[in-house]
Motif scaffolding. Structure first.
Motif, mmCIF file in Angstrom:
data_model
loop_
_atom_site.group_PDB
_atom_site.id
_atom_site.type_symbol
_atom_site.label_atom_id
_atom_site.label_comp_id
_atom_site.label_asym_id
_atom_site.label_seq_id
_atom_site.Cartn_x
_atom_site.Cartn_y
_atom_site.Cartn_z
ATOM 1 N N ALA A 32 0.833 -1.205 0.000
ATOM 2 C CA ALA A 32 0.000 0.000 0.000
ATOM 3 C C ALA A 32 0.867 1.254 0.000
ATOM 4 O O ALA A 32 0.601 2.202 -0.741
ATOM 5 C CB ALA A 32 -0.941 -0.010 1.208
ATOM 6 N N LEU A 33 1.921 1.252 0.814
ATOM 7 C CA LEU A 33 2.809 2.409 0.879
ATOM 8 C C LEU A 33 3.544 2.616 -0.443
ATOM 9 O O LEU A 33 3.657 3.745 -0.927
ATOM 10 C CB LEU A 33 3.808 2.245 2.026
ATOM 11 C CG LEU A 33 4.758 3.412 2.264
ATOM 12 C CD1 LEU A 33 3.978 4.670 2.615
ATOM 13 C CD2 LEU A 33 5.733 3.077 3.372
ATOM 14 N N ALA A 34 4.014 1.535 -1.044
ATOM 15 C CA ALA A 34 4.721 1.641 -2.321
ATOM 16 C C ALA A 34 3.790 2.183 -3.411
ATOM 17 O O ALA A 34 4.189 3.047 -4.205
ATOM 18 C CB ALA A 34 5.283 0.279 -2.729
ATOM 19 N N PHE A 35 2.557 1.701 -3.425
ATOM 20 C CA PHE A 35 1.624 2.192 -4.442
ATOM 21 C C PHE A 35 1.267 3.653 -4.190
ATOM 22 O O PHE A 35 1.158 4.435 -5.136
ATOM 23 C CB PHE A 35 0.362 1.331 -4.501
ATOM 24 C CG PHE A 35 -0.495 1.671 -5.688
ATOM 25 C CD1 PHE A 35 -0.151 1.222 -6.953
ATOM 26 C CD2 PHE A 35 -1.616 2.464 -5.555
ATOM 27 C CE1 PHE A 35 -0.915 1.553 -8.066
ATOM 28 C CE2 PHE A 35 -2.387 2.799 -6.657
ATOM 29 C CZ PHE A 35 -2.035 2.341 -7.910
ATOM 30 N N ALA A 36 1.104 4.024 -2.929
ATOM 31 C CA ALA A 36 0.823 5.427 -2.598
ATOM 32 C C ALA A 36 1.975 6.315 -3.075
ATOM 33 O O ALA A 36 1.750 7.419 -3.586
ATOM 34 C CB ALA A 36 0.595 5.592 -1.098
ATOM 35 N N LEU A 37 3.195 5.837 -2.938
ATOM 36 C CA LEU A 37 4.358 6.592 -3.404
ATOM 37 C C LEU A 37 4.327 6.751 -4.925
ATOM 38 O O LEU A 37 4.604 7.833 -5.451
ATOM 39 C CB LEU A 37 5.650 5.906 -2.953
ATOM 40 C CG LEU A 37 6.945 6.604 -3.326
ATOM 41 C CD1 LEU A 37 7.014 7.985 -2.670
ATOM 42 C CD2 LEU A 37 8.135 5.758 -2.898
ATOM 43 N N VAL A 38 3.956 5.692 -5.631
ATOM 44 C CA VAL A 38 3.842 5.759 -7.089
ATOM 45 C C VAL A 38 2.776 6.781 -7.479
ATOM 46 O O VAL A 38 2.984 7.600 -8.388
ATOM 47 C CB VAL A 38 3.513 4.365 -7.681
ATOM 48 C CG1 VAL A 38 3.082 4.453 -9.134
ATOM 49 C CG2 VAL A 38 4.707 3.433 -7.534
ATOM 50 N N VAL A 39 1.637 6.760 -6.797
ATOM 51 C CA VAL A 39 0.562 7.722 -7.083
ATOM 52 C C VAL A 39 1.047 9.145 -6.817
ATOM 53 O O VAL A 39 0.813 10.053 -7.612
ATOM 54 C CB VAL A 39 -0.704 7.403 -6.253
ATOM 55 C CG1 VAL A 39 -1.720 8.533 -6.333
ATOM 56 C CG2 VAL A 39 -1.327 6.096 -6.719
ATOM 57 N N PHE A 40 1.748 9.334 -5.699
ATOM 58 C CA PHE A 40 2.248 10.665 -5.366
ATOM 59 C C PHE A 40 3.211 11.177 -6.431
ATOM 60 O O PHE A 40 3.071 12.298 -6.929
ATOM 61 C CB PHE A 40 2.929 10.664 -3.992
ATOM 62 C CG PHE A 40 3.502 12.009 -3.636
ATOM 63 C CD1 PHE A 40 2.682 13.021 -3.170
ATOM 64 C CD2 PHE A 40 4.855 12.264 -3.793
ATOM 65 C CE1 PHE A 40 3.194 14.269 -2.858
ATOM 66 C CE2 PHE A 40 5.381 13.509 -3.482
ATOM 67 C CZ PHE A 40 4.549 14.511 -3.018
ATOM 68 N N VAL A 41 4.189 10.357 -6.795
ATOM 69 C CA VAL A 41 5.177 10.773 -7.795
ATOM 70 C C VAL A 41 4.482 11.063 -9.130
ATOM 71 O O VAL A 41 4.745 12.074 -9.774
ATOM 72 C CB VAL A 41 6.288 9.717 -7.956
ATOM 73 C CG1 VAL A 41 7.174 10.009 -9.164
ATOM 74 C CG2 VAL A 41 7.135 9.645 -6.690
ATOM 75 N N GLY A 42 3.553 10.191 -9.523
ATOM 76 C CA GLY A 42 2.821 10.414 -10.763
ATOM 77 C C GLY A 42 1.959 11.658 -10.732
ATOM 78 O O GLY A 42 1.602 12.206 -11.785
ATOM 79 N N SER A 43 1.651 12.122 -9.533
ATOM 80 C CA SER A 43 0.791 13.297 -9.387
ATOM 81 C C SER A 43 1.545 14.614 -9.359
ATOM 82 O O SER A 43 0.927 15.674 -9.446
ATOM 83 C CB SER A 43 -0.025 13.176 -8.103
ATOM 84 O OG SER A 43 -0.852 12.045 -8.151
ATOM 85 N N VAL A 44 2.854 14.568 -9.227
ATOM 86 C CA VAL A 44 3.616 15.821 -9.148
ATOM 87 C C VAL A 44 4.595 16.016 -10.303
ATOM 88 O O VAL A 44 5.101 17.118 -10.477
ATOM 89 C CB VAL A 44 4.371 15.954 -7.793
ATOM 90 C CG1 VAL A 44 3.388 16.015 -6.646
ATOM 91 C CG2 VAL A 44 5.380 14.850 -7.594
ATOM 92 N N VAL A 45 4.854 14.974 -11.087
ATOM 93 C CA VAL A 45 5.768 15.140 -12.217
ATOM 94 C C VAL A 45 5.077 15.892 -13.346
ATOM 95 O O VAL A 45 3.851 15.846 -13.473
ATOM 96 C CB VAL A 45 6.299 13.773 -12.737
ATOM 97 C CG1 VAL A 45 7.090 13.054 -11.680
ATOM 98 C CG2 VAL A 45 5.176 12.918 -13.265
ATOM 99 N N PRO A 46 5.851 16.593 -14.175
ATOM 100 C CA PRO A 46 5.243 17.296 -15.313
ATOM 101 C C PRO A 46 4.625 16.309 -16.301
ATOM 102 O O PRO A 46 5.114 15.195 -16.471
ATOM 103 C CB PRO A 46 6.424 18.023 -15.961
ATOM 104 C CG PRO A 46 7.495 18.048 -14.937
ATOM 105 C CD PRO A 46 7.282 16.853 -14.058
ATOM 106 N N VAL A 47 3.526 16.714 -16.915
ATOM 107 C CA VAL A 47 2.874 15.888 -17.933
ATOM 108 C C VAL A 47 2.828 16.670 -19.234
ATOM 109 O O VAL A 47 2.806 17.901 -19.223
ATOM 110 C CB VAL A 47 1.439 15.479 -17.521
ATOM 111 C CG1 VAL A 47 1.466 14.549 -16.344
ATOM 112 C CG2 VAL A 47 0.582 16.690 -17.231
ATOM 113 N N PRO A 48 2.811 15.967 -20.378
ATOM 114 C CA PRO A 48 2.713 16.672 -21.656
ATOM 115 C C PRO A 48 1.422 17.479 -21.716
ATOM 116 O O PRO A 48 0.382 17.033 -21.238
ATOM 117 C CB PRO A 48 2.701 15.554 -22.695
ATOM 118 C CG PRO A 48 3.159 14.333 -21.995
ATOM 119 C CD PRO A 48 2.881 14.536 -20.530
#
Length: 160
Positions: A32-48
């Protein structure tokens, strides 16, 4: 001492203990923690961006979606459904564990929206927060239906 004597007993007060192995709970927490980290990182990185010249494949993808559904809505829905489903086994020690799992996923999603507000390439969006909440509720419900949720009263009686 027999196995029956070693099992935790319900006292009627507070959360009922479960008979799950500690290593399984630790593994569930890690997932759960690892997936939450993936969601967090995916939510703050720049997107096209779809703005600007031509738009490319991203602009074409936007044309396929029904009106009112953003390009990221499916990612929000599925991401928070998975997060809540992963949190359900972690919260089994509580009477309302699946509800707590959904609430934690909703709070996490709202927190990420707040984190995105000052980021230049991201923004706070109530719509995203709502889709996150919907996904969290769906994910917790699916986890319970698939047997990852709390045992029924009959199952607890059979364990005793």
């Amino acid at each position: 001492m027999t196995d029956r004597d070693e099992r935790p007993r319900a006292t009627g007060r507070g959360p009922e203990p479960t008979a799950r192995a500690p290593e399984l709970t630790a593994r569930d927490r890690t997932r759960a923690l690892a997936f939450a980290l993936v969601v967090f990182v995916g939510s703050v990185v720049p997107v096209p961006s779809s703005s600007g010249g031509g738009g490319g494949a991203l602009a074409g993808a936007l044309d396929v979606l029904p009106a009112g559904i953003g390009l990221t809505d499916p990612f929000h829905l599925v991401g928070y459904a998975v997060l809540a489903a992963l949190l359900v086994p972690v919260t089994l020690e509580f009477r309302l564990g699946p509800l707590l799992a959904a609430a934690v996923a909703v709070a996490f999603g709202f927190g990420i929206e707040l984190v995105q507000a000052p980021i230049p390439w991201r923004s706070f969006a109530w719509g995203d927060a709502a889709v996150n909440a919907g996904g969290a509720v769906i994910g917790a419900a699916v986890a319970v239906v698939r047997g990852r949720g709390p045992a029924s009263a009959n199952d607890r009686e059979a364990e005793r």
